[in-house]
Design a protein around this motif. Sequence first.
Motif, PDB file in Angstrom:
ATOM      1  N   ARG A 122       0.815  -1.204   0.000  1.00 26.83           N
ATOM      2  CA  ARG A 122       0.000   0.000   0.000  1.00 26.83           C
ATOM      3  C   ARG A 122       0.853   1.260   0.000  1.00 26.83           C
ATOM      4  NH1 ARG A 122      -4.013   0.495   4.918  1.00 26.83           N
ATOM      5  NH2 ARG A 122      -2.057   1.078   5.913  1.00 26.83           N
ATOM      6  N   ILE A 123       2.080   1.181   0.515  1.00 29.12           N
ATOM      7  CA  ILE A 123       2.914   2.367   0.595  1.00 29.12           C
ATOM      8  C   ILE A 123       4.118   2.291  -0.337  1.00 29.12           C
ATOM      9  CG2 ILE A 123       2.265   2.892   2.964  1.00 29.12           C
ATOM     10  CD1 ILE A 123       4.837   1.604   3.888  1.00 29.12           C
ATOM     11  N   HIS A 124       4.233   1.192  -1.085  1.00 22.22           N
ATOM     12  CA  HIS A 124       5.401   1.026  -1.954  1.00 22.22           C
ATOM     13  C   HIS A 124       4.937   0.695  -3.369  1.00 22.22           C
ATOM     14  CE1 HIS A 124       8.886  -1.621  -3.458  1.00 22.22           C
ATOM     15  NE2 HIS A 124       9.190  -0.371  -3.669  1.00 22.22           N
ATOM     16  N   ILE A 125       5.154   1.595  -4.289  1.00 22.46           N
ATOM     17  CA  ILE A 125       4.801   1.378  -5.690  1.00 22.46           C
ATOM     18  C   ILE A 125       6.098   1.173  -6.464  1.00 22.46           C
ATOM     19  CG2 ILE A 125       3.630   2.310  -7.706  1.00 22.46           C
ATOM     20  CD1 ILE A 125       2.061   4.129  -5.815  1.00 22.46           C
ATOM     21  N   PRO A 126       6.376  -0.039  -6.948  1.00 20.58           N
ATOM     22  CA  PRO A 126       7.630  -0.272  -7.670  1.00 20.58           C
ATOM     23  C   PRO A 126       7.703   0.570  -8.941  1.00 20.58           C
ATOM     24  CG  PRO A 126       6.580  -2.350  -7.060  1.00 20.58           C
ATOM     25  CD  PRO A 126       5.570  -1.274  -6.823  1.00 20.58           C
ATOM     26  N   VAL A 127       8.773   1.308  -9.101  1.00 16.81           N
ATOM     27  CA  VAL A 127       8.957   2.190 -10.251  1.00 16.81           C
ATOM     28  C   VAL A 127       9.208   1.368 -11.523  1.00 16.81           C
ATOM     29  CG1 VAL A 127      10.433   3.979 -11.252  1.00 16.81           C
ATOM     30  CG2 VAL A 127       9.790   4.091  -8.836  1.00 16.81           C
ATOM     31  N   MET A 128       8.479   1.686 -12.588  1.00 17.59           N
ATOM     32  CA  MET A 128       8.627   1.064 -13.904  1.00 17.59           C
ATOM     33  C   MET A 128       8.610  -0.462 -13.831  1.00 17.59           C
ATOM     34  SD  MET A 128      11.347   3.724 -15.702  1.00 17.59           S
ATOM     35  CE  MET A 128      11.029   3.150 -17.372  1.00 17.59           C
ATOM     36  N   ARG A 129       7.766  -0.988 -12.972  1.00 18.73           N
ATOM     37  CA  ARG A 129       7.708  -2.437 -12.733  1.00 18.73           C
ATOM     38  C   ARG A 129       7.456  -3.237 -14.009  1.00 18.73           C
ATOM     39  NH1 ARG A 129       2.502  -4.121  -9.706  1.00 18.73           N
ATOM     40  NH2 ARG A 129       1.749  -3.449 -11.750  1.00 18.73           N
ATOM     41  N   ASN A 163       2.508   7.878  -9.284  1.00 20.10           N
ATOM     42  CA  ASN A 163       3.645   7.725  -8.374  1.00 20.10           C
ATOM     43  C   ASN A 163       4.678   8.805  -8.686  1.00 20.10           C
ATOM     44  OD1 ASN A 163       5.648   6.834  -6.641  1.00 20.10           O
ATOM     45  ND2 ASN A 163       6.249   5.096  -7.907  1.00 20.10           N
ATOM     46  N   PRO A 164       4.564   9.995  -8.087  1.00 21.34           N
ATOM     47  CA  PRO A 164       5.457  11.121  -8.391  1.00 21.34           C
ATOM     48  C   PRO A 164       6.934  10.791  -8.241  1.00 21.34           C
ATOM     49  CG  PRO A 164       3.587  11.861  -7.082  1.00 21.34           C
ATOM     50  CD  PRO A 164       3.528  10.360  -7.098  1.00 21.34           C
ATOM     51  N   ARG A 165       7.270   9.816  -7.410  1.00 17.83           N
ATOM     52  CA  ARG A 165       8.678   9.477  -7.212  1.00 17.83           C
ATOM     53  C   ARG A 165       9.298   8.841  -8.450  1.00 17.83           C
ATOM     54  NH1 ARG A 165       7.648   7.190  -1.125  1.00 17.83           N
ATOM     55  NH2 ARG A 165       7.477   9.222  -0.130  1.00 17.83           N
ATOM     56  N   ALA A 166       8.464   8.435  -9.401  1.00 19.96           N
ATOM     57  CA  ALA A 166       8.982   7.850 -10.634  1.00 19.96           C
ATOM     58  C   ALA A 166       9.432   8.909 -11.633  1.00 19.96           C
ATOM     59  CB  ALA A 166       7.916   6.964 -11.284  1.00 19.96           C
ATOM     60  N   ALA A 167       9.122  10.171 -11.360  1.00 23.51           N
ATOM     61  CA  ALA A 167       9.367  11.233 -12.340  1.00 23.51           C
ATOM     62  C   ALA A 167      10.845  11.372 -12.707  1.00 23.51           C
ATOM     63  CB  ALA A 167       8.820  12.557 -11.827  1.00 23.51           C
ATOM     64  N   SER A 168      11.725  11.177 -11.742  1.00 21.81           N
ATOM     65  CA  SER A 168      13.154  11.372 -12.014  1.00 21.81           C
ATOM     66  C   SER A 168      13.870  10.071 -12.361  1.00 21.81           C
ATOM     67  CB  SER A 168      13.833  12.013 -10.800  1.00 21.81           C
ATOM     68  OG  SER A 168      13.681  11.199  -9.648  1.00 21.81           O
ATOM     69  N   ALA A 169      13.144   8.962 -12.451  1.00 20.20           N
ATOM     70  CA  ALA A 169      13.776   7.666 -12.715  1.00 20.20           C
ATOM     71  C   ALA A 169      14.270   7.562 -14.149  1.00 20.20           C
ATOM     72  CB  ALA A 169      12.795   6.531 -12.418  1.00 20.20           C
ATOM     73  N   ARG A 170      15.429   6.935 -14.324  1.00 21.30           N
ATOM     74  CA  ARG A 170      16.007   6.684 -15.642  1.00 21.30           C
ATOM     75  C   ARG A 170      16.440   5.216 -15.679  1.00 21.30           C
ATOM     76  NH1 ARG A 170      13.828  10.742 -15.674  1.00 21.30           N
ATOM     77  NH2 ARG A 170      14.492  12.806 -16.376  1.00 21.30           N
ATOM     78  N   LEU A 171      15.872   4.466 -16.609  1.00 24.14           N
ATOM     79  CA  LEU A 171      16.126   3.027 -16.688  1.00 24.14           C
ATOM     80  C   LEU A 171      17.048   2.693 -17.849  1.00 24.14           C
ATOM     81  CD1 LEU A 171      15.476   0.047 -15.885  1.00 24.14           C
ATOM     82  CD2 LEU A 171      13.543   0.176 -17.487  1.00 24.14           C
TER      83      LEU A 171
END
Length: 332
Positions: free
Chosen positions: A19-26, A314-322
């Motif tokens: 509920r509190i953890h959304i995996p980025v670009m899962r 998930n705003p925390r994904a905004a700066s992610a680079r894969l």
Amino acid sequence: MVGTELTEESVEAVVDPARIHIPVMRDRILELLAPALEAPGSIHVDGTLGMGGHAESVLQACPTARVIGIDRDPNALAIATNRLEGFGDRFTPVEAVYDELPEVLEELGVRHIDSMLLDLGLSSMQIDRRERGFAYSVDAPLDMRMDGKQELTAAGVLNTYEPRDLVRILRVYGEERFADRIVRRVVAAREVEPFTDSARLVQVISDAIPMAARKTGGHPAKRTFQALRIEVNAELEALEGVLPAALDALTVGGRLAVLAYHSLEDRMVKNLFRTGSTDSAPRNLPVVPESMQPELRLLTRGAEKASEDETIANPRAASARLRVAERIRRAR
């Protein structure tokens, strides 16, 4: 090193970590790593386990794969272990820093791995827990340790480092253009009273940055807090150590995925992948010998970003680079 147990602190979050953890670009990560995990007994390493969101997805999508989950934070490791206990011996938790990968694999008797994920930066739990001191938006102790057993804290850095070293940290790790101004204010403030909490530091930083600059580029303390966190946890040194170790551990056909959240991390990954995916033959050589052919194949074109829909959710994904690469040849 292997295994973990729940503490009173971690029990609170075990209720529902999903509920509190959304995996980025899962979904994109699964799409790129799953082909390497089709064979029975294939091994995936999650080098930054966190609360186990990505690892859970791999275990569900690749039913014959085994997952080794590494994290330096014992509370996060305990939460993930509880979350993934239903997968039995397909999941192995290990308390370690990810640059200890060779030692971890040796201890587990694993020679090669089929895939690995490094989701760099902070987990949701670390950001959201006020007492950890990672967030600049709330007043908290200046801790910032991912592993509470280590001695160095953000307060220790601020109160004891030489001014020139503080400037270097802010410039290099935080890419802070007002590093000199901030450090002068920090040094003056610590002579009056040592730093202990984040609210005082945020105020010092805000006062040091020109008014016009505070209106752009996000929160004025963002870059300084990033720099302190990287210094406290030796993050770039750990990344510099794990990248070649991870590539060396990959079997032919194995894949390495890295999620980076700032340019320093992403640049290190980009440079290593570029070198590995380029042949080493002289430019005018008509035929490239096998020994000079690339060892890697890039599976992403540059650094991929999260979709607009994901960043909204998930705003925390905004700066992610894969970036993802596949080993296509082993050096002889």
